[in-house]
Design a protein around this motif. Structure first.
Motif, PDB file in Angstrom:
ATOM      1  N   GLY A 432       0.790  -1.141  -0.062  1.00  0.00           N
ATOM      2  CA  GLY A 432      -0.022  -0.088   0.088  1.00  0.00           C
ATOM      3  C   GLY A 432       0.692   1.209   0.005  1.00  0.00           C
ATOM      4  O   GLY A 432       2.085   1.198  -0.250  1.00  0.00           O
ATOM      5  N   PRO A 433       0.292   2.357   0.226  1.00  0.00           N
ATOM      6  CA  PRO A 433      -1.164   2.638   0.467  1.00  0.00           C
ATOM      7  C   PRO A 433      -1.866   2.561  -0.836  1.00  0.00           C
ATOM      8  O   PRO A 433      -1.582   2.792  -1.766  1.00  0.00           O
ATOM      9  CB  PRO A 433      -1.107   3.747   0.973  1.00  0.00           C
ATOM     10  CG  PRO A 433       0.080   4.496   0.423  1.00  0.00           C
ATOM     11  CD  PRO A 433       1.036   3.607   0.188  1.00  0.00           C
ATOM     12  N   HIS A 434      -3.133   1.859  -0.552  1.00  0.00           N
ATOM     13  CA  HIS A 434      -4.060   1.586  -2.013  1.00  0.00           C
ATOM     14  C   HIS A 434      -5.371   2.747  -1.917  1.00  0.00           C
ATOM     15  O   HIS A 434      -5.644   3.108  -0.668  1.00  0.00           O
ATOM     16  CB  HIS A 434      -4.786   0.265  -1.360  1.00  0.00           C
ATOM     17  CG  HIS A 434      -3.797  -1.016  -1.436  1.00  0.00           C
ATOM     18  ND1 HIS A 434      -3.060  -1.364  -2.548  1.00  0.00           N
ATOM     19  CD2 HIS A 434      -3.178  -1.580  -0.681  1.00  0.00           C
ATOM     20  CE1 HIS A 434      -2.406  -2.375  -2.186  1.00  0.00           C
ATOM     21  NE2 HIS A 434      -2.573  -2.451  -0.615  1.00  0.00           N
ATOM     22  N   ILE A 505      -9.801   3.756   7.892  1.00  0.00           N
ATOM     23  CA  ILE A 505      -8.462   4.148   7.290  1.00  0.00           C
ATOM     24  C   ILE A 505      -7.465   4.486   8.478  1.00  0.00           C
ATOM     25  O   ILE A 505      -6.215   3.795   8.270  1.00  0.00           O
ATOM     26  CB  ILE A 505      -8.623   5.643   6.705  1.00  0.00           C
ATOM     27  CG1 ILE A 505      -9.305   5.340   5.416  1.00  0.00           C
ATOM     28  CG2 ILE A 505      -7.185   6.381   6.278  1.00  0.00           C
ATOM     29  CD1 ILE A 505      -9.837   6.789   4.919  1.00  0.00           C
ATOM     30  N   PRO A 509      -4.274  -1.076   8.141  1.00  0.00           N
ATOM     31  CA  PRO A 509      -3.011  -0.811   7.478  1.00  0.00           C
ATOM     32  C   PRO A 509      -3.098  -0.662   5.897  1.00  0.00           C
ATOM     33  O   PRO A 509      -3.930  -1.794   5.506  1.00  0.00           O
ATOM     34  CB  PRO A 509      -1.749  -1.580   7.766  1.00  0.00           C
ATOM     35  CG  PRO A 509      -2.537  -2.303   9.181  1.00  0.00           C
ATOM     36  CD  PRO A 509      -4.015  -2.490   9.044  1.00  0.00           C
ATOM     37  N   GLY A 510      -2.790   0.000   5.039  1.00  0.00           N
ATOM     38  CA  GLY A 510      -2.491   0.062   3.729  1.00  0.00           C
ATOM     39  C   GLY A 510      -3.459   0.939   2.844  1.00  0.00           C
ATOM     40  O   GLY A 510      -3.764   0.704   1.605  1.00  0.00           O
ATOM     41  N   LEU A 511      -4.345   1.733   3.869  1.00  0.00           N
ATOM     42  CA  LEU A 511      -5.364   2.448   2.911  1.00  0.00           C
ATOM     43  C   LEU A 511      -5.084   4.006   2.993  1.00  0.00           C
ATOM     44  O   LEU A 511      -4.407   4.677   3.847  1.00  0.00           O
ATOM     45  CB  LEU A 511      -6.809   2.430   4.133  1.00  0.00           C
ATOM     46  CG  LEU A 511      -7.639   1.398   3.732  1.00  0.00           C
ATOM     47  CD1 LEU A 511      -6.872  -0.077   4.162  1.00  0.00           C
ATOM     48  CD2 LEU A 511      -8.857   1.276   4.336  1.00  0.00           C
ATOM     49  N   ASP A 512      -5.234   4.544   1.819  1.00  0.00           N
ATOM     50  CA  ASP A 512      -4.821   5.765   1.574  1.00  0.00           C
ATOM     51  C   ASP A 512      -5.696   7.115   1.818  1.00  0.00           C
ATOM     52  O   ASP A 512      -6.743   6.813   1.110  1.00  0.00           O
ATOM     53  CB  ASP A 512      -4.355   5.986   0.097  1.00  0.00           C
ATOM     54  CG  ASP A 512      -3.561   7.199  -0.249  1.00  0.00           C
ATOM     55  OD1 ASP A 512      -3.594   8.039   0.353  1.00  0.00           O
ATOM     56  OD2 ASP A 512      -2.814   7.068  -1.473  1.00  0.00           O
TER      57      ASP A 512
END
Length: 668
Positions: A432-434, A505, A509-512
């Motif tokens: 990420g971030p995705h 968010i 983890p990994g969310l933009d």
């Protein structure tokens, strides 16, 4: 999962269990891109031993299997390409199916008599001169319709006042008899073909629809649901009726005892008549967030008794599966699950499945209970209910899982006002971030579930983190949770979806947080359009089949006579305070508007007016209209349109919210 994998989405019908308990039969359906239609066949599932499930029929679309009470025959519905389904029977051991009906508009449901000698069915009766009853007259050449009712259309069907659904009976054909040969030619060389089916007997008639049939244990009567009261055009009441199999007047069993909107009805093996219903209050229209309770009529003439509390249990999405005794099986809609529940006439109940399984149907023979179900890894399979849990018998979703299924993470976020919001997050593979897609479900009194959801899988496979929640207004969390947005749409439901987004968010983890899109259909389209008028953080949005203009809903939607009145009220200022169309001038977010030409639930004009307002104000927007489709496009539309819809959605996100695997120039 990619859009081209739609053909791997298998659905499994409610099972039927052989009275001997050795096998079950289900219909397994799937969208076929090659045929551009939903196809399906019957499968036989051994319940004991190690034999594998086997294909039982090879029709184009065979559905709704049901063993006869003596176990000798199997009845089902068969539809040929572009034709309505008809009723067939076949030797339970396997042979050539025999047609029972040849109805112009097909058969929608059926039931066996206790002695297995008669089949009752429901079929629409077309007005003469319409729907192909006169050769050479197409729909545009039919006479004008003279309408004097508010409820004259239904999404997915069209006009209903000139093709009412009624109850019929027909003798069960002898499936072991030799075929009847065509008669000898007449002197002029012509022949009259041998009749292919027996003419059925019509038991009900009138300007209303009858359905949800169940034979009484003695086989002398048929229970069914109908709206026959004088105010039926102005309210949502329906009642349980009983009609003699030999013919005669139908008798209302429930109308004098309460204000019911009846959903399902079925006799149990021991004799009581069970039904599920919502209490729609003195007005007969108070439907918002009303859970369905289970009732029982112990004997002819007795008043119904309520067996379950609608605040804590919801049987709205349940058919009733009878047991051999005075108990029935239903599914309780609860926190994203459909929990199989057994209830008896003594008001005793027990839950038979866990809180993460979505049971779609159940049947029993003796002590054996078989279910069709879905969960995070299957769209439909078959299992036996045992004390230790489900003993799975099939794996129809194995090909779909081979494409790479992403299991969601369940999450509960505490909102800004302290209210817990329940939902799920899917995180794509890779670093990420995705980019994030906030998805909002329809309804509003519906919910996301624990079952594998094809839309979330397609978006996650394209590189997007998918955030889905059940905000206040949703089903499965008690009536108050759903009812709080009545005439307050766009208030706490808006804060709940945004609070869940922010919480997801922050926690996953990994969310933009800087790259977020928003999308939804029906009520989800409503809340998407409402959100982008009040929050401008989103890179783009997709408003699909939306409820966007409450004022224009009346007189155009098939539910326009009551839905908006109850959800947004009738006061013009109150309606305006909840209307996305009224605040469209506040929208700055690039918006794709998706709709279907034959949508009678949220009519096309809702989308056209909203799109025109965006366009006239200079907002980047596009309108996509799917020909021939209705409100159910994303769930049961033509497969090629469903794939095209996915492609258009991914193209919109590639343009406005690209991911590593979904951007202009990327292959899909």
């Amino acid at each position: 999962m990619k859009p081209a994998d739609l053909g791997l989405l298998t659905g499994v019908s409610t099972p039927t269990v052989h009275p001997g308990g050795a096998k079950a039969v289900v219909s397994v359906t799937r969208p076929s891109l090659e045929a551009d239609a939903t196809v399906g066949q019957l499968w036989s599932i051994p319940l004991t031993g190690h034999a594998a499930p086997r294909l039982l029929t090879r029709g184009f679309r065979d559905t709704a299997p049901r063993f006869s009470p003596d176990g000798r025959l199997l009845a089902f519905l068969r539809a040929e390409p572009k034709k309505a389904p008809q009723l067939f029977v076949v030797d339970a051991a396997g042979a050539e199916p025999v047609a029972v009906t040849d109805r112009t508009l097909g058969v929608s449901e059926f039931a066996w008599s206790p002695d297995a000698r008669t089949l009752a069915f429901v079929s629409r009766v077309p007005e003469q001169g319409r729907y192909g009853t006169v050769e050479g007259i197409d729909p545009n050449g039919e006479p004008a319709r003279r309408i004097d009712t508010l409820k004259y259309q239904a999404n997915g069907l069209g006009y209903i006042t000139d093709r009412r659904a009624h109850v019929f009976t027909v003798p069960v054909p002898d499936v072991w008899a030799a075929p009847i040969p065509d008669p000898a030619p007449k002197p002029d060389g012509s022949t009259d073909p041998a009749p292919s089916v027996t003419e059925p007997r019509q038991l009900t008639d009138g300007p209303w629809d009858d359905g949800a049939i169940s034979f009484s244990p003695d086989g002398r009567s048929i229970a069914f649901i109908s709206e026959r009261h004088a105010s039926r055009d102005l309210d949502l009441r329906s009642n349980v009726f009983l009609v003699p199999v030999d013919g005669g007047e139908a008798r209302d069993l429930t109308g004098s005892h309460g204000s019911y909107s009846v959903i399902a009805v079925h006799y149990a093996g021991g004799g009581p008549l069970f039904f599920t219903a919502q209490d729609v209050g003195q007005t007969g229209r108070d439907f918002v967030a009303k859970n369905a309770a289970l009732y029982v009529i112990d004997a002819a003439g007795s008043a119904p008794r309520r067996l379950t509390d609608p605040e804590s249990v919801d049987f709205t999405e349940s058919d009733i599966a009878p047991r051999a005794d005075d108990s029935v099986l239903l599914v309780d809609r609860s926190r994203g699950a459909l929990v199989l529940t057994e209830v008896n006439a003594a008001e005793e109940s027990r839950r038979l499945t866990d809180d993460h399984t979505v049971v779609s149907g159940a049947a029993a023979a003796g002590e054996t209970i078989v279910v069709s179900f879905a969960d995070a890894r299957t769209t439909g399979d078959v299992a036996v209910v045992e004390s230790a849990g489900l003993r799975r018998l099939t794996d129809f979703s194995a090909p779909l899982r081979s494409t790479g299924i992403i299991e969601p993470r369940e999450l509960t976020v505490t909102g800004r006002d302290g209210y817990p919001v329940h939902g799920w997050v899917l995180v794509p593979e890779g670093e990420g971030p995705h980019p994030v897609l906030l998805n909002i479900h329809g309804g509003p009194f519906a919910s996301y579930t624990h079952a594998l959801f094809d839309e979330a899988q397609v978006y996650a496979a394209a590189g997007y983190a998918v955030v889905m929640s059940n905000p206040r207004g949703s089903a499965g969390y008690g009536q108050e949770h759903g009812r709080v947005i009545r005439q307050r749409m766009g208030t706490v439901d808006l804060t709940d979806v945004l609070d869940f987004l922010d919480g997801a968010i922050a926690e996953v983890p990994g969310l933009d947080a800087e790259r977020v899109g928003i999308m939804g259909g029906s009520y989800g389209g409503y809340l998407t359009a409402w959100t982008i008028a009040h929050d401008h953080r989103f890179a783009a949005s997709i408003v699909e089949r939306g409820f966007l203009d409450p004022d224009a809903f009346v007189g155009t939607s098939d539910i326009g006579s009551f839905f908006g009145d109850e959800y947004t009220g009738t006061d013009p200022e109150l309606m305006r305070s909840q209307s996305p169309q009224a605040v469209v001038d506040q929208v700055r977010t690039p918006t794709l508007v998706l709709h279907s030409s034959h949508d009678l639930r949220c009519p096309l004009g809702q989308a056209e007016r909203y799109y025109a307002a965006l366009k006239r104000r200079g907002v980047e927007t596009e309108l996509v209209i799917f020909p021939g489709e209705d409100h159910e496009l994303s769930r049961s539309g033509r497969p090629r349109h469903r794939q095209e819809r996915f492609d258009i959605i991914l193209d919109w996100w590639a343009q406005h919210l690209p991911s590593r695997s979904n951007h202009r120039g990327a292959s899909r």
